[in-house]
Design an enzyme around this catalytic site. Structure first.
Site, PDB file in Angstrom:
ATOM      1  N   TYR A 117     -15.001  18.448 -15.019  1.00  0.00           N
ATOM      2  CA  TYR A 117     -15.541  17.104 -15.237  1.00  0.00           C
ATOM      3  C   TYR A 117     -16.658  16.896 -14.194  1.00  0.00           C
ATOM      4  O   TYR A 117     -16.494  17.251 -13.021  1.00  0.00           O
ATOM      5  CB  TYR A 117     -14.402  16.101 -15.058  1.00  0.00           C
ATOM      6  CG  TYR A 117     -14.820  14.668 -15.007  1.00  0.00           C
ATOM      7  CD1 TYR A 117     -15.570  14.096 -16.029  1.00  0.00           C
ATOM      8  CD2 TYR A 117     -14.452  13.853 -13.937  1.00  0.00           C
ATOM      9  CE1 TYR A 117     -15.949  12.773 -15.984  1.00  0.00           C
ATOM     10  CE2 TYR A 117     -14.813  12.519 -13.887  1.00  0.00           C
ATOM     11  CZ  TYR A 117     -15.572  11.989 -14.911  1.00  0.00           C
ATOM     12  OH  TYR A 117     -15.947  10.681 -14.858  1.00  0.00           O
ATOM     13  N   ASP A 159      -6.065  20.301 -12.937  1.00  0.00           N
ATOM     14  CA  ASP A 159      -6.316  19.010 -13.571  1.00  0.00           C
ATOM     15  C   ASP A 159      -5.935  19.166 -15.044  1.00  0.00           C
ATOM     16  O   ASP A 159      -6.620  19.850 -15.798  1.00  0.00           O
ATOM     17  CB  ASP A 159      -7.791  18.633 -13.405  1.00  0.00           C
ATOM     18  CG  ASP A 159      -8.134  17.289 -14.055  1.00  0.00           C
ATOM     19  OD1 ASP A 159      -7.410  16.864 -14.983  1.00  0.00           O
ATOM     20  OD2 ASP A 159      -9.146  16.683 -13.655  1.00  0.00           O
ATOM     21  N   ARG A 172       0.827  -1.219   0.000  1.00  0.00           N
ATOM     22  CA  ARG A 172       0.000   0.000   0.000  1.00  0.00           C
ATOM     23  C   ARG A 172       0.855   1.260   0.000  1.00  0.00           C
ATOM     24  O   ARG A 172       0.371   2.344  -0.326  1.00  0.00           O
ATOM     25  CB  ARG A 172      -0.962  -0.021   1.203  1.00  0.00           C
ATOM     26  CG  ARG A 172      -1.833   1.211   1.342  1.00  0.00           C
ATOM     27  CD  ARG A 172      -3.084   0.965   2.173  1.00  0.00           C
ATOM     28  NE  ARG A 172      -2.807   0.280   3.426  1.00  0.00           N
ATOM     29  CZ  ARG A 172      -2.318   0.875   4.522  1.00  0.00           C
ATOM     30  NH1 ARG A 172      -2.062   2.167   4.532  1.00  0.00           N
ATOM     31  NH2 ARG A 172      -2.099   0.179   5.614  1.00  0.00           N
ATOM     32  N   LYS A 187      -6.564   8.314 -19.252  1.00  0.00           N
ATOM     33  CA  LYS A 187      -6.773   9.004 -20.536  1.00  0.00           C
ATOM     34  C   LYS A 187      -5.473   9.009 -21.352  1.00  0.00           C
ATOM     35  O   LYS A 187      -4.974   7.964 -21.677  1.00  0.00           O
ATOM     36  CB  LYS A 187      -7.307  10.411 -20.249  1.00  0.00           C
ATOM     37  CG  LYS A 187      -8.463  10.442 -19.246  1.00  0.00           C
ATOM     38  CD  LYS A 187      -9.666   9.712 -19.807  1.00  0.00           C
ATOM     39  CE  LYS A 187     -10.943   9.845 -18.990  1.00  0.00           C
ATOM     40  NZ  LYS A 187     -10.901   9.531 -17.579  1.00  0.00           N
TER      41      LYS A 187
HETATM   42  N1  PLP Z   1     -10.442  14.665 -14.624  1.00  0.00           N
HETATM   43  C1  PLP Z   1     -10.927  14.733 -15.871  1.00  0.00           C
HETATM   44  C2  PLP Z   1     -10.731  15.986 -16.677  1.00  0.00           C
HETATM   45  C3  PLP Z   1     -11.623  13.653 -16.435  1.00  0.00           C
HETATM   46  O1  PLP Z   1     -12.113  13.735 -17.677  1.00  0.00           O
HETATM   47  C4  PLP Z   1     -11.798  12.484 -15.646  1.00  0.00           C
HETATM   48  C5  PLP Z   1     -12.524  11.311 -16.156  1.00  0.00           C
HETATM   49  O2  PLP Z   1     -13.107  11.354 -17.212  1.00  0.00           O
HETATM   50  C6  PLP Z   1     -11.283  12.465 -14.345  1.00  0.00           C
HETATM   51  C7  PLP Z   1     -10.597  13.561 -13.879  1.00  0.00           C
HETATM   52  C8  PLP Z   1     -11.452  11.261 -13.465  1.00  0.00           C
HETATM   53  O3  PLP Z   1     -10.557  10.268 -13.842  1.00  0.00           O
HETATM   54  P1  PLP Z   1     -10.795   8.701 -13.555  1.00  0.00           P
HETATM   55  O4  PLP Z   1     -11.968   8.289 -14.375  1.00  0.00           O
HETATM   56  O5  PLP Z   1      -9.503   8.068 -13.966  1.00  0.00           O
HETATM   57  O6  PLP Z   1     -11.063   8.576 -12.094  1.00  0.00           O
END
Ligand code: PLP
Length: 407
Positions: free
Chosen positions: A121, A194, A61, A219
């Site tokens: 998001y 982000d 972990r 992604k």
């Molecule tokens: N941030 C953005 C801009 C996203 O598009 C996403 C998911 O689509 C996330 C965070 C969350 O990522 P995860 O699905 O890997 O938890």
């Protein structure tokens, strides 16, 4: 030890034989997948030191060498001091917010106020509401493209943490990170970016002074739709160490198999990004010409409100996401469009080598209230494309097929 081992019964030897052979002077070309949940140390005293936080592996972990390879690659890619890999982008965001909200000298978050971009998001907005606002943290949203609005919101709310996306999901708004760094610092807050949509190939927020950069590694970093993960890189040791500590406590660590896949993905990130961005630019320009399309969102188009900022910020690329609105909307029309596509996959993700289509109203922004969606211009006419590495002519032909069926 050796003596005792030779005396063990077959039953015991079946359990232990062949294990724990140190690889002496042989160096593998790529980091192996370390599945071990525990690591041995030569003595009790050495284990004691390892537990104290020396750079050694103790327990699954806390980390493992496969994860370290990924974290090091991202640390360098982002120009930070450290990075922590998580089981998903959401886990990375959660820990990044907690760590950014931990004042110097404190061992726990003291979040009173978060200022977040209105364009996020959908699940990030839900996280802020369900895990922070519900616990008494004041969460305020504002248009991060409007400096006057950000200034006013900072003055009014005195945030501890400011949270933005470098390119917003799904309308692809661009924020001026350098400007936000100044405003955030002046307020004594920390800035989290982000940067899932832009990746270090387009820009590197930590080098502009942001405190934490977060990616959904599911992604572009992974890029092949075969690994779910997240990563957060820090500009300072203080925030990086706090993220590591919280990661250990919350246990949302990335698995070693995924870590290896994402590390492998990063090796071709630059190549993929360039191809995907080139395809996206052609597709955005083409969509603008189509009679069935009412509006195209793409930072590379001169009509995009932050086109100049994108030109300055992103090293000549404009990303590989394209969103557009159909003239005739409604869920049924959107479904007819999506169902007619034969190449572009209706998969709810982005950043893959495959071209993907998603309908924010039923997917990424589904959990928002109709009012929240209206405020964010997420309508039942909106389609989001994540452009892959395929031959652009095949993608265009597929889009034409979808528009014709729809029209
Ligand atoms: N941030 C953005 C801009 C996203 O598009 C996403 C998911 O689509 C996330 C965070 C969350 O990522 P995860 O699905 O890997 O938890």
């Amino acid at each position: 030890m050796q003596d005792a081992q030779s005396q063990w019964s077959l039953l015991t030897r079946l359990v232990h034989e062949g294990e724990r052979k140190p690889v002496s002077d042989v160096v593998p070309t790529t980091t192996p997948i370390y599945t071990s949940a525990t690591y041995l140390h030569p003595s009790g005293a050495a284990l004691d030191i390892a537990f104290e936080g020396a750079a050694a592996y103790v327990y699954g972990r806390y980390g493992n060498p496969t994860l370290t390879a990924l974290e090091q690659a991202i640390t360098v890619a982002e120009g930070g001091v450290s990075a922590v890999a998580f089981g998903s982008g959401m886990a990375a965001l959660h820990v990044a917010i907690l760590a950014a909200g931990t004042p110097r000298g404190q061992t726990h978050p003291q979040l009173r106020s978060i200022l977040a971009a209105r364009d996020l998001y959908g699940a990030t907005t839900t996280l802020l509401q369900e895990f922070f606002a519900s616990q008494g943290v004041q969460v305020t949203y504002c248009d991060m493209c409007d400096v006057a609005a950000v200034n006013a919101a900072i003055d009014a709310n005195n945030p501890d943490v400011v949270l933005v996306e470098s390119m917003s999901n799904p309308l692809l708004k661009i924020v001026d990170i350098a400007e936000l760094v100044q405003l955030t610092r002046a307020a004594g807050a920390r800035l989290i970016v982000d940067a899932t949509m832009t990746t270090p190939i387009l820009h590197r927020p930590l080098t502009l002074g942001a405190d934490v950069v977060v990616h959904s590694a599911t992604k572009y970093l992974g890029g092949h739709a075969d690994a779910t993960g997240g990563i957060a890189a820090a500009r300072t040791g203080l925030v990086g160490d706090t993220m590591r500590r919280y990661s250990k406590l919350l246990g949302a660590i990335l698995g070693p198999f995924e870590a290896q896949l994402i590390t492998r993905g990063i090796k071709t990130l630059a190549l993929r990004m360039r191809q995907q961005c080139a395809n996206a630019a052609i597709i955005a320009a083409w969509l603008e010409e189509q009679p069935e399309v009412a509006h195209v969102y793409y930072p590379g188009l001169t009509l995009h409100p932050q086109h100049d900022l994108a030109t300055q910020s992103f090293d000549g690329l404009f990303g590989a996401m394209v969103a557009f609105e159909l003239h005739n909307g409604g869920k049924e029309a959107l479904f007819r469009f999506v169902d007619a596509l034969q190449l572009i996959l209706p998969a709810t993700s982005l950043g893959d080598i495959y071209s993907l289509v998603s309908l924010p109203i039923i997917s990424s922004h589904r959990d928002l209230t109709p009012e929240q969606r209206a405020e964010r211009a997420i309508s039942d006419r909106l389609v989001r494309l994540s452009i892959g590495i395929e031959d652009v002519n095949d993608i265009l032909a597929d889009l034409r097929r979808g528009l014709e069926v729809k029209g």
